[in-house]
Motif scaffolding. Sequence first.
Motif, PDB file in Angstrom:
ATOM      1  N   LEU A  76       0.876  -1.171   0.000  1.00  0.00           N
ATOM      2  CA  LEU A  76       0.000   0.000   0.000  1.00  0.00           C
ATOM      3  C   LEU A  76       0.914   1.221   0.000  1.00  0.00           C
ATOM      4  O   LEU A  76       1.695   1.411   0.928  1.00  0.00           O
ATOM      5  CB  LEU A  76      -0.907  -0.013   1.234  1.00  0.00           C
ATOM      6  N   GLN A  77       0.828   2.037  -1.040  1.00  0.00           N
ATOM      7  CA  GLN A  77       1.773   3.128  -1.225  1.00  0.00           C
ATOM      8  C   GLN A  77       1.598   4.247  -0.198  1.00  0.00           C
ATOM      9  O   GLN A  77       0.473   4.603   0.180  1.00  0.00           O
ATOM     10  CB  GLN A  77       1.625   3.698  -2.646  1.00  0.00           C
ATOM     11  N   ILE A  78       2.731   4.775   0.246  1.00  0.00           N
ATOM     12  CA  ILE A  78       2.781   5.970   1.088  1.00  0.00           C
ATOM     13  C   ILE A  78       3.574   7.023   0.323  1.00  0.00           C
ATOM     14  O   ILE A  78       4.713   6.785  -0.067  1.00  0.00           O
ATOM     15  CB  ILE A  78       3.445   5.675   2.439  1.00  0.00           C
ATOM     16  N   THR A 133       1.840  12.091 -10.402  1.00  0.00           N
ATOM     17  CA  THR A 133       2.604  10.876 -10.673  1.00  0.00           C
ATOM     18  C   THR A 133       1.639   9.877 -11.281  1.00  0.00           C
ATOM     19  O   THR A 133       0.452  10.170 -11.469  1.00  0.00           O
ATOM     20  CB  THR A 133       3.252  10.327  -9.386  1.00  0.00           C
ATOM     21  N   TYR A 134       2.108   8.691 -11.619  1.00  0.00           N
ATOM     22  CA  TYR A 134       1.190   7.673 -12.145  1.00  0.00           C
ATOM     23  C   TYR A 134       0.201   7.302 -11.044  1.00  0.00           C
ATOM     24  O   TYR A 134       0.561   7.180  -9.871  1.00  0.00           O
ATOM     25  CB  TYR A 134       1.934   6.459 -12.692  1.00  0.00           C
ATOM     26  N   THR A 135      -1.068   7.143 -11.434  1.00  0.00           N
ATOM     27  CA  THR A 135      -2.134   7.045 -10.431  1.00  0.00           C
ATOM     28  C   THR A 135      -2.073   5.763  -9.602  1.00  0.00           C
ATOM     29  O   THR A 135      -2.507   5.759  -8.442  1.00  0.00           O
ATOM     30  CB  THR A 135      -3.520   7.170 -11.075  1.00  0.00           C
ATOM     31  N   ASN A 136      -1.534   4.677 -10.183  1.00  0.00           N
ATOM     32  CA  ASN A 136      -1.392   3.470  -9.371  1.00  0.00           C
ATOM     33  C   ASN A 136      -0.059   3.455  -8.620  1.00  0.00           C
ATOM     34  O   ASN A 136       0.422   2.404  -8.189  1.00  0.00           O
ATOM     35  CB  ASN A 136      -1.570   2.205 -10.207  1.00  0.00           C
ATOM     36  N   TYR A 138       0.215  -0.569  -4.953  1.00  0.00           N
ATOM     37  CA  TYR A 138       1.265  -0.123  -5.869  1.00  0.00           C
ATOM     38  C   TYR A 138       1.342  -0.972  -7.138  1.00  0.00           C
ATOM     39  O   TYR A 138       1.439  -2.192  -7.096  1.00  0.00           O
ATOM     40  CB  TYR A 138       2.611  -0.118  -5.149  1.00  0.00           C
ATOM     41  N   LYS A 139       1.274  -0.267  -8.264  1.00  0.00           N
ATOM     42  CA  LYS A 139       1.346  -0.841  -9.612  1.00  0.00           C
ATOM     43  C   LYS A 139       0.189  -1.781  -9.938  1.00  0.00           C
ATOM     44  O   LYS A 139       0.226  -2.500 -10.945  1.00  0.00           O
ATOM     45  CB  LYS A 139       2.677  -1.566  -9.829  1.00  0.00           C
ATOM     46  N   GLN A 140      -0.875  -1.761  -9.083  1.00  0.00           N
ATOM     47  CA  GLN A 140      -2.044  -2.600  -9.373  1.00  0.00           C
ATOM     48  C   GLN A 140      -3.319  -1.788  -9.553  1.00  0.00           C
ATOM     49  O   GLN A 140      -4.039  -2.000 -10.525  1.00  0.00           O
ATOM     50  CB  GLN A 140      -2.232  -3.663  -8.293  1.00  0.00           C
ATOM     51  N   THR A 141      -3.589  -0.861  -8.649  1.00  0.00           N
ATOM     52  CA  THR A 141      -4.813  -0.078  -8.786  1.00  0.00           C
ATOM     53  C   THR A 141      -4.668   1.265  -8.095  1.00  0.00           C
ATOM     54  O   THR A 141      -3.969   1.385  -7.078  1.00  0.00           O
ATOM     55  CB  THR A 141      -6.026  -0.818  -8.198  1.00  0.00           C
ATOM     56  N   VAL A 181     -11.057   4.389  -0.001  1.00  0.00           N
ATOM     57  CA  VAL A 181     -10.244   4.533  -1.209  1.00  0.00           C
ATOM     58  C   VAL A 181      -9.952   3.191  -1.893  1.00  0.00           C
ATOM     59  O   VAL A 181      -9.601   3.151  -3.066  1.00  0.00           O
ATOM     60  CB  VAL A 181      -8.915   5.262  -0.910  1.00  0.00           C
ATOM     61  N   GLN A 182     -10.058   2.080  -1.154  1.00  0.00           N
ATOM     62  CA  GLN A 182      -9.975   0.740  -1.731  1.00  0.00           C
ATOM     63  C   GLN A 182     -11.131  -0.071  -1.153  1.00  0.00           C
ATOM     64  O   GLN A 182     -11.254  -0.191   0.059  1.00  0.00           O
ATOM     65  CB  GLN A 182      -8.638   0.051  -1.401  1.00  0.00           C
ATOM     66  N   ASN A 183     -11.986  -0.584  -2.035  1.00  0.00           N
ATOM     67  CA  ASN A 183     -13.215  -1.248  -1.590  1.00  0.00           C
ATOM     68  C   ASN A 183     -13.151  -2.740  -1.903  1.00  0.00           C
ATOM     69  O   ASN A 183     -13.541  -3.175  -2.982  1.00  0.00           O
ATOM     70  CB  ASN A 183     -14.430  -0.613  -2.263  1.00  0.00           C
ATOM     71  N   ASN A 184     -12.600  -3.513  -0.960  1.00  0.00           N
ATOM     72  CA  ASN A 184     -12.487  -4.964  -1.121  1.00  0.00           C
ATOM     73  C   ASN A 184     -11.796  -5.321  -2.441  1.00  0.00           C
ATOM     74  O   ASN A 184     -12.229  -6.213  -3.167  1.00  0.00           O
ATOM     75  CB  ASN A 184     -13.868  -5.615  -1.048  1.00  0.00           C
ATOM     76  N   PHE A 185     -10.707  -4.617  -2.731  1.00  0.00           N
ATOM     77  CA  PHE A 185      -9.970  -4.845  -3.965  1.00  0.00           C
ATOM     78  C   PHE A 185      -9.279  -6.203  -3.932  1.00  0.00           C
ATOM     79  O   PHE A 185      -8.675  -6.593  -2.935  1.00  0.00           O
ATOM     80  CB  PHE A 185      -8.921  -3.740  -4.165  1.00  0.00           C
ATOM     81  N   ILE A 186      -9.367  -6.940  -5.029  1.00  0.00           N
ATOM     82  CA  ILE A 186      -8.734  -8.255  -5.149  1.00  0.00           C
ATOM     83  C   ILE A 186      -7.371  -8.076  -5.797  1.00  0.00           C
ATOM     84  O   ILE A 186      -7.263  -7.599  -6.936  1.00  0.00           O
ATOM     85  CB  ILE A 186      -9.601  -9.206  -5.981  1.00  0.00           C
ATOM     86  N   LEU A 187      -6.306  -8.459  -5.092  1.00  0.00           N
ATOM     87  CA  LEU A 187      -4.951  -8.275  -5.588  1.00  0.00           C
ATOM     88  C   LEU A 187      -4.575  -9.392  -6.561  1.00  0.00           C
ATOM     89  O   LEU A 187      -4.943 -10.555  -6.371  1.00  0.00           O
ATOM     90  CB  LEU A 187      -3.944  -8.233  -4.443  1.00  0.00           C
TER      91      LEU A 187
END
Length: 261
Positions: A143-145, A153-156, A163-166, A212-218
């Motif tokens: 989880l990006q800080i 910057t790039y949104t993901n 990071y680099k996923q969503t 900001v993240q709703n049950n996101f599947i990695l």
Amino acid sequence: MFNYISMKQFLLLGVLCSVSIYTVSAQDKPKPQDTEFYTPVPPIVTPGNANAAPSDAIVLFDGKNLDQWVSVKDKSAAKWTVKDGMFTVDKSTGNIETKKSFNNYQLHIEWLIPSDINLEGQSRGNSGLFLASTGPGDDGYELQILDSYNNKTYTNGQAASIYKQTAPLVNANRKPGEWQTYDIIWTAPVFYSDGSLKSEAKVTVLFNGVLVQNNFILGGPTQYIGKPSYKKAHGATPIKLQSHGDKSVPISFKNIWIREL
């Protein structure tokens, strides 16, 4: 020879049959109590506040020391700087992680980027919270800080992205110099005995109280280059904080607690 009944008897029999049918119907009719249950009784948890964790939480940082953390490099005591109720990244000693390993949990953590930061993009106060630190070969699930207040910057890769996923659903950053808060619900991936994936990791994140993240599947652990995938099975893991290897300004943390689920 037939036995005849009187009209009075016939009417009385009809009334008795009606009463019997009504009684059976009344007994069969659903009642509110049919869907009420009283066990098991949920345990009592005293809620926390700005200065205290919930009563059933494990406190990972109480403002005094880093006894719950170790260096990722050699598992020695974490050497980041503790002062004024918070601790700050020490780039010379590398990443730190929790002594204890976790599966599913609720995590609260607060972080601060200095107000005098003057860099841009991914150098603007970069760190990472690895929700599961999976050890050598990959870093885990990040989880990006980052300071994403008026910072393109790039949104993901912005704050609160996986990071680099969503990307996060919204940008809920406060200004540099103000404390930021993550509240996280982490569901760890599950693997079959042969190492194949049974169920993916999932995460829900509130950033400064905003979803900001709703049950996101990695899709798997974080990959800097290429798409993520689940390459190796793992069980419970530590939680890691990143000492980013660039010129970004060191980040501070406070008030960290976790509830195992």
